[in-house]
Write a protein that holds these residues in place. Sequence first.
Motif, PDB file in Angstrom:
ATOM      1  N   TYR A   1      -8.019 -18.830  -1.737  1.00  0.00           N
ATOM      2  CA  TYR A   1      -6.937 -19.390  -0.915  1.00  0.00           C
ATOM      3  C   TYR A   1      -7.505 -20.291   0.175  1.00  0.00           C
ATOM      4  O   TYR A   1      -6.935 -21.343   0.500  1.00  0.00           O
TER       5      TYR A   1
ATOM      6  N   LEU B   1      -4.969 -23.243   1.069  1.00  0.00           N
ATOM      7  CA  LEU B   1      -3.680 -22.544   1.109  1.00  0.00           C
ATOM      8  C   LEU B   1      -3.591 -21.635   2.328  1.00  0.00           C
ATOM      9  O   LEU B   1      -2.554 -21.564   2.988  1.00  0.00           O
TER      10      LEU B   1
ATOM     11  N   LEU C   1       0.523 -21.704  -6.953  1.00  0.00           N
ATOM     12  CA  LEU C   1      -0.143 -21.844  -5.659  1.00  0.00           C
ATOM     13  C   LEU C   1      -0.008 -23.254  -5.091  1.00  0.00           C
ATOM     14  O   LEU C   1       0.150 -23.438  -3.879  1.00  0.00           O
TER      15      LEU C   1
ATOM     16  N   LYS D   1       1.624 -24.051  -1.452  1.00  0.00           N
ATOM     17  CA  LYS D   1       0.895 -24.803  -0.424  1.00  0.00           C
ATOM     18  C   LYS D   1       1.765 -25.925   0.124  1.00  0.00           C
ATOM     19  O   LYS D   1       1.819 -26.153   1.339  1.00  0.00           O
TER      20      LYS D   1
END
Length: 246
Positions: free
Chosen positions: A20, A25, A60, A64
């Motif tokens: 991440y 993110l 993801l 984001k």
Amino acid sequence: MKVKEVADLVGISVRTLHHYDHIGLLTPEETTESGYRIYSDRDLEMLQQVLFFKELGLPLKKIKEIINSPSFDKKEALELHRKMLLEKRSRMDKMIATIDKTIQHSKGEINISDKEKFEGFDFSHNPYEQEARARFGDKAVGESNSKLGKMSKEQIKSMGADFDAIYKDLAAIRHQAPESDEAQAAIKVWYDYLNKIGSYSLDAFKGLGQMYVEDERFTKNIDKYGEGLAVFMRDSMAVYADENRE
């Protein structure tokens, strides 16, 4: 909190948190001189948002975009999460009720109609299956069969060895997080190889991964290399497809 403490608190891997951070993110607000990531209360709140969105099936890359948008409102997001999870719970409640009725029906205590046997099922929340079957079943397989038909016995034997090696490499790392760098590097090898013998879009690749789990014939053959490999490949293929869209 340090990364290991956060991982233990949340129930995810340290590698996932590192990933991440790597993709931007969720980057901790502070890093010590010795390089340790330190997560603030604000970081934990954002991690909660990320995991809520992930639970709802968002990739993801999309998560984001959402949480980094100037218009992102945490309160509104929480209201959305709550609404979606209530809908999910409602579906689960209906399915539990269907199971209870079916148990009673099997004991001869009640009679249920054919329609009642399927209350609570909703396949509209799997948007990849139909497209995957159409693209994988027609275009990709057709091109693959065409290429296979032009191969010699030696070439087909060599291809079988390549398949075997790729599956073994993936099986060796199947316990890692699907979004980890190592998993993504390995699944890219599979994506590239498939496109040597067919034509697989990212959507078709993701749908193919779904079929590895939904079709027990795929699962049985793939899991010969290691239990849980089919699920690992499905998840890794989904991450790869979502993260590599333009």
